[in-house]
Structures are given as structure tokens and as C-alpha cells.
Design an enzyme around this catalytic site. Sequence first.
Site, PDB file in Angstrom:
ATOM      1  N   HIS A  16       6.168 -65.305  16.689  1.00 16.21           N
ATOM      2  CA  HIS A  16       6.644 -65.891  17.945  1.00 16.21           C
ATOM      3  C   HIS A  16       6.103 -65.147  19.149  1.00 16.21           C
ATOM      4  O   HIS A  16       6.599 -65.301  20.253  1.00 16.21           O
ATOM      5  CB  HIS A  16       8.175 -65.910  17.955  1.00 16.21           C
ATOM      6  CG  HIS A  16       8.718 -66.796  16.879  1.00 16.21           C
ATOM      7  ND1 HIS A  16       9.074 -68.112  17.099  1.00 16.21           N
ATOM      8  CD2 HIS A  16       8.896 -66.575  15.556  1.00 16.21           C
ATOM      9  CE1 HIS A  16       9.487 -68.647  15.952  1.00 16.21           C
ATOM     10  NE2 HIS A  16       9.376 -67.738  15.000  1.00 16.21           N
ATOM     11  N   GLU A  57      -6.570 -41.865  13.863  1.00  7.17           N
ATOM     12  CA  GLU A  57      -6.900 -40.451  14.033  1.00  7.17           C
ATOM     13  C   GLU A  57      -7.900 -40.034  12.949  1.00  7.17           C
ATOM     14  O   GLU A  57      -8.723 -39.150  13.151  1.00  7.17           O
ATOM     15  CB  GLU A  57      -5.630 -39.587  13.962  1.00  7.17           C
ATOM     16  CG  GLU A  57      -5.736 -38.328  14.809  1.00  7.17           C
ATOM     17  CD  GLU A  57      -4.400 -37.647  15.055  1.00  7.17           C
ATOM     18  OE1 GLU A  57      -4.154 -37.235  16.199  1.00  7.17           O
ATOM     19  OE2 GLU A  57      -3.605 -37.510  14.115  1.00  7.17           O
ATOM     20  N   LYS A 108      -5.324 -32.071  25.964  1.00  7.85           N
ATOM     21  CA  LYS A 108      -4.321 -31.000  25.865  1.00  7.85           C
ATOM     22  C   LYS A 108      -4.686 -29.839  26.774  1.00  7.85           C
ATOM     23  O   LYS A 108      -3.849 -29.312  27.500  1.00  7.85           O
ATOM     24  CB  LYS A 108      -4.295 -30.454  24.425  1.00  7.85           C
ATOM     25  CG  LYS A 108      -3.388 -31.145  23.470  1.00  7.85           C
ATOM     26  CD  LYS A 108      -3.200 -30.224  22.257  1.00  7.85           C
ATOM     27  CE  LYS A 108      -3.064 -30.987  20.976  1.00  7.85           C
ATOM     28  NZ  LYS A 108      -3.142 -30.170  19.788  1.00  7.85           N
ATOM     29  N   GLU A 159       4.846 -30.106  23.121  1.00  6.84           N
ATOM     30  CA  GLU A 159       5.965 -31.058  23.159  1.00  6.84           C
ATOM     31  C   GLU A 159       7.100 -30.580  22.254  1.00  6.84           C
ATOM     32  O   GLU A 159       8.269 -30.564  22.647  1.00  6.84           O
ATOM     33  CB  GLU A 159       5.503 -32.455  22.685  1.00  6.84           C
ATOM     34  CG  GLU A 159       4.559 -33.179  23.610  1.00  6.84           C
ATOM     35  CD  GLU A 159       3.095 -32.852  23.354  1.00  6.84           C
ATOM     36  OE1 GLU A 159       2.809 -31.797  22.723  1.00  6.84           O
ATOM     37  OE2 GLU A 159       2.237 -33.632  23.790  1.00  6.84           O
ATOM     38  N   GLY A 172      -1.736 -33.092   9.330  1.00  8.39           N
ATOM     39  CA  GLY A 172      -0.496 -33.587   9.920  1.00  8.39           C
ATOM     40  C   GLY A 172      -0.175 -35.019   9.517  1.00  8.39           C
ATOM     41  O   GLY A 172       0.940 -35.332   9.094  1.00  8.39           O
ATOM     42  N   ARG A 173      -1.162 -35.908   9.639  1.00  7.14           N
ATOM     43  CA  ARG A 173      -0.886 -37.321   9.369  1.00  7.14           C
ATOM     44  C   ARG A 173      -0.814 -37.627   7.871  1.00  7.14           C
ATOM     45  O   ARG A 173      -0.598 -38.778   7.481  1.00  7.14           O
ATOM     46  CB  ARG A 173      -1.934 -38.200  10.062  1.00  7.14           C
ATOM     47  CG  ARG A 173      -3.374 -37.850   9.727  1.00  7.14           C
ATOM     48  CD  ARG A 173      -4.332 -38.538  10.701  1.00  7.14           C
ATOM     49  NE  ARG A 173      -5.728 -38.143  10.501  1.00  7.14           N
ATOM     50  CZ  ARG A 173      -6.278 -37.061  11.047  1.00  7.14           C
ATOM     51  NH1 ARG A 173      -5.555 -36.245  11.780  1.00  7.14           N
ATOM     52  NH2 ARG A 173      -7.562 -36.775  10.845  1.00  7.14           N
ATOM     53  N   LYS A 213       3.582 -27.947  12.151  1.00 10.55           N
ATOM     54  CA  LYS A 213       2.671 -27.191  11.293  1.00 10.55           C
ATOM     55  C   LYS A 213       2.272 -25.882  11.972  1.00 10.55           C
ATOM     56  O   LYS A 213       2.329 -24.816  11.392  1.00 10.55           O
ATOM     57  CB  LYS A 213       1.448 -28.065  10.993  1.00 10.55           C
ATOM     58  CG  LYS A 213       0.436 -27.448  10.071  1.00 10.55           C
ATOM     59  CD  LYS A 213      -0.644 -28.476   9.729  1.00 10.55           C
ATOM     60  CE  LYS A 213      -1.840 -27.808   9.083  1.00 10.55           C
ATOM     61  NZ  LYS A 213      -2.905 -28.767   8.766  1.00 10.55           N
TER      62      LYS A 213
HETATM   63  C1  G6Q Z   1      -2.234 -35.129  12.686  1.00  7.64           C
HETATM   64  C2  G6Q Z   1      -2.499 -34.357  13.865  1.00  7.64           C
HETATM   65  C3  G6Q Z   1      -1.358 -34.317  14.865  1.00  7.64           C
HETATM   66  C4  G6Q Z   1      -0.285 -33.284  14.571  1.00  7.64           C
HETATM   67  C5  G6Q Z   1       0.578 -33.075  15.812  1.00  7.64           C
HETATM   68  C6  G6Q Z   1       1.705 -32.108  15.577  1.00  7.64           C
HETATM   69  O1  G6Q Z   1      -2.986 -35.256  11.753  1.00  7.64           O
HETATM   70  O2  G6Q Z   1      -2.937 -33.115  13.501  1.00  7.64           O
HETATM   71  O3  G6Q Z   1      -0.732 -35.553  15.055  1.00  7.64           O
HETATM   72  O4  G6Q Z   1       0.476 -33.675  13.472  1.00  7.64           O
HETATM   73  O5  G6Q Z   1      -0.220 -32.655  16.872  1.00  7.64           O
HETATM   74  O6  G6Q Z   1       1.214 -30.858  15.227  1.00  7.64           O
HETATM   75  P1  G6Q Z   1       2.165 -29.729  14.718  1.00  7.64           P
HETATM   76  O7  G6Q Z   1       2.796 -30.171  13.446  1.00  7.64           O
HETATM   77  O8  G6Q Z   1       1.324 -28.501  14.552  1.00  7.64           O
HETATM   78  O9  G6Q Z   1       3.230 -29.532  15.777  1.00  7.64           O
END
Ligand code: G6Q
Length: 544
Positions: free
Chosen positions: A388, A357, A508, A216, A271-272, A210
Site C-alpha cells: 500500500h 557495509e 567520524k 555514541e 560487528g555486523r 566491540k
Molecule cells: C560493523 C561495523 C560497525 C560497528 C559499530 C559499533 O560491522 O564495524 O557497525 O559494529 O561501529 O562498534 P563497536 O561495537 O566497537 O562499538
Amino acid sequence: MPDQVAPLSQRPAWKALTAHAATLKPQHLRDLFKSDPARGTRLTAEAEGIFLDYSKNRVTDDTLKLLIELAEQSGLKPHIEAMFTGQKINITENRAVLHVALRAPASESIKVDGEDVVPEVHKVLNKMAAFADQVRSGKWLGYTDKPIKNIVNIGIGGSDLGPVMAYEALKHYSQRDLTFRFVSNVDGTDFVEAVHDLDPEETLFLVASKTFTTLETMTNAHSARSWTLAKLKQTEAIARHFVAISTNDKEVAKFGIDTANMFGFWDWVGGRYSMDSAIGLSTMIAIGPDNFRKLLAGFHAMDVHFRTTPFEKNLPVLMGLLTVWYTDFFDAQTVAILPYEQYLKRFPAYLQQLTMESNGKHVTLDGTHVDADTGPIYWGEPGTNGQHSFYQLIHQGTRLIPCDFIGFSKAVNPLGRHHDMLMANVFAQAEALAFGKTAEEVKAEGVPDALVPHKVFEGNRPSNVLLANELTPEMLGKLVALYEHNVFTQGVIWSIDSFDQWGVELGKVLATKILGEIESPTAPAPTAHDTSTTNLINRYRATK
Ligand code: G6Q
């Protein structure tokens, strides 16, 4: 925006629930069923092909009445309307929360700051579909004119968990001559293993971020770029082998991806909550645009159900209220997600982010400390494997663990007696958890006295059983939306912001600082940390 409501512990229904819980707690599900056998068919609800049996919960009609009153006193109805009409309910980020717009039909209109967002959503969907068709048909060629055979999604968190979960869940519907891989971890092993048997000439990277600044993802994307150029040499090759999914066109261009090959989304998609936005491009390439539209239709059907159905019959509302009930009145710390469907193997991991989250917050919308426990820990594994390993604790441990069993009437892959066996286990586990086995029953089996306590199952352990017809793209959309709105319901009761995630920031920032300290061989030993952290950094610097 919805009116502010009284603090949780001062809402009349909360007070009534507190008193009610004291009278209900000593009662066993065995007795509740004995005195009211009809509850097994009455305490159920059905919508959009999902049947919810919540009768094996430690509730009565009175409990449900009070929980629904609590939802009303917490302003759930106005909050639902506020979300669906694009109001900025994510107050700490001053954003609308409109994942529901991602699956709204083209005929609908949803405005943010006076602008209808639905046409934009459909424009991106059409662009994704055209691209997905090209890749699926072998028309999208790599730099050396070979068709693309491998698709690697690079993203993390919300830009990874949804795509992985959906790919696994819908593998049956996917184009099998394409290979899909997902890279998320900054641990180099993740990238190395994902591409070790792939040919750069036939590999397409989807860089899903996003913000397009996530450490990462950008690190993995740069490694992917180097891996591609090591074979293809020319930087022009990047345009054929990389596309971006992002809201940040400036950073995308800076990376060297042509913004013509960028699929956009918007700040009102968390994001989620983004697996049905352009972040779902890998899903669309895997299952095709028609199936992706069915997935969206499933999401939308559950959205309509959530928005329009009275709370007593509203699946996400009922499930959300039951979770509040156990979290706050039974001290339950967790919820187990137990899908009896192998294709849903990543569903618990996906729900972990969605739920934890979203509702892992201790501060209410007005900035005060919440006066009850919030977000439980979600976890789980597909059945029957869990039986199990960890079910022992659910049956005979000292903790109360509400369970969601998820089963399907039809197998995606019918094979002999397998599906009947699988489903027999769903019903058996829920029955055993609720009713258990008394000491008398154990003794009657001739078990020696010394062993009787070990073989007793106390029972009275609650569960929901969700029974759906078959796992299809549409059904997956319904299931995900069911949990999205379940989480929303919980968040409204607790008066928290379910749509921010400030808790991920501190680590972070510290990691960036520490990275500088460990990467520079000439930097003096860090002193600005506590003695433990300093010692660990120094030890690593000396041994790496
Ligand atoms: C989700 C969070 C988080 C996010 C990641 C990736 O709700 O905001 O998990 O999706 O940190 O972020 P980017 O899509 O910006 O790389």
C-alpha cells in the site's frame, strides 16, 4: 590463501554472460514459462527447511550454468574454505573472518594463529547462559535487592541492529515479564525515551561495544551511569546494573564495570556478523539459553549447507549469483527485502547493514578499481504494508527491482483467515510482477482506450520466493546465515573485501574535530573547512 584470479571482466564466464545477457534481455518471463513450463518446479532448491523458488527470475538453465562457472572462475570454493578454516581473508585488517566459529559445535576445532577458538566460544556461551538464567529467574538483584525487570542494550551498528532485529523477530519466544529496550543513537532522545518509564533500581544496562570506544555508545553509557547514580547514589551500584560486552577489557575496567561482568568476543568477529556472539546477550536473556542454542544450531545448519552443497543446489550461492546477475547485467540498483511476517519487521534494516557495509566497496583485493558495479542497495518493509505504499514503483516504475519475498507455511500467531490472506499476497505479488497484464487483457475488461496504458502491467520483473515452515529461533539463524553467505558469494565474485568498513572512518574523524569547534564558546570561528561547512558551523554556534 586462495589464488588471485583474473579481473572480473577477463574471466571467460563473465565474457560469456555478457553475450548471453544480450540474448536474454528481450525475452519475457511469460515466454520463458510458456516454452518451458517445468521451470516453475525445476528452478527451485530446498535446504534446511527453506524452499527457494527462483524460477521467476530472468534466467534460463544456460544463465545458471554460466553463473556457476563464474563462481568457479572467481575461486568461490577456495574462498569458502579459507573463511571456514580461519585464514585471514579480511586482508585490509589482517583478520580471520570466523562468525561461523560462533555457532560451531563444541566437537569442532577451528584454529586461528594455531589456537583452537571453539573452546573459548563455548566458554563465553556458558557464562552468558548462567547470567541469562539468573536474570530470567529474578535471582540477579539490583543494588537495592530488587530483581531486574528491564534490560537496556546500549550499542550501535553491529552492536545494535542484530540484537534489535533478533528481539523483535523472536518476541513470541521471549520472557514477557521482562522489558527490553535498545539505545543506539547519540541523539539524547533515544536514551531519554528508552528509560522514561523505567526504574533504575530494576534496570540492567548491557553496554555492547566491540571496541568500547565508540562515541555514541560511550556517550549513552555515561548518561546511563548518571541516570542510575542519580537514584542509587553509590558507585558500587554500577556493578549490579551494568555489564559489558566487548573485546576491550582495559576500557571496560576504565568505565567502572567489573571485568567479571564482561562477556568477551574476538577480533575475528565483525560487528555486523556478531549477533550470535556475546553481542546476542540481550537475545539470550529474552528467549533463554535453550532457544539461543537453537538459534545457533540454525546458523550452523546453514553454514554446513553453504560449505558442502554443490553450487547448483546451494541457496546462498544461487541467491548471491542472481544478485550479481541483476546488478551487473541489468543495471539493477537495489534489492527489495519483503518479509511477510510481522516479527521480521527489522529484518530489512538488519540486512541493510549486513549487505551494504560488506559490499559497498569500489576497490578490489589488489587495490585496483573494480570493473563492475558492486553492492546493490537493500531496502524493504514487511508485507502487506509495502503493497500500500511503494509496490507501485516496483510494478509500474521504470526501474528493475529484484525482490526477495519471505513467507512461512505456518503462522506464529494463527488467527482466523489472517495467515492465508497474508500468504495469498506473497504468491499474488510475485505472479503479478513476473507476468503482469497485457494491453489486450486490459482492453478485454472494457477499460476505455485512454486508460489502457495506465492499467498495463509490463511484468517481467524478477523475484525470489523463500518459503519456510515457521519462524522459530532455529529458522531465524538459518535465514540470517543464508544472507551472510549470499553477501559473501557476491563479494568473492567482485573480488572485494566484504569484511572491512573504511568508508565509515572519514565522517567520524571530521565529527570529532567539529565537535571541538562547536563546543568551545571561545574558540575562533573555524576556517579549516570549506565555506559551506564553516558557514553551517557558525550558524549553529550562533543559534544553539
Ligand atoms: C560493523 C561495523 C560497525 C560497528 C559499530 C559499533 O560491522 O564495524 O557497525 O559494529 O561501529 O562498534 P563497536 O561495537 O566497537 O562499538
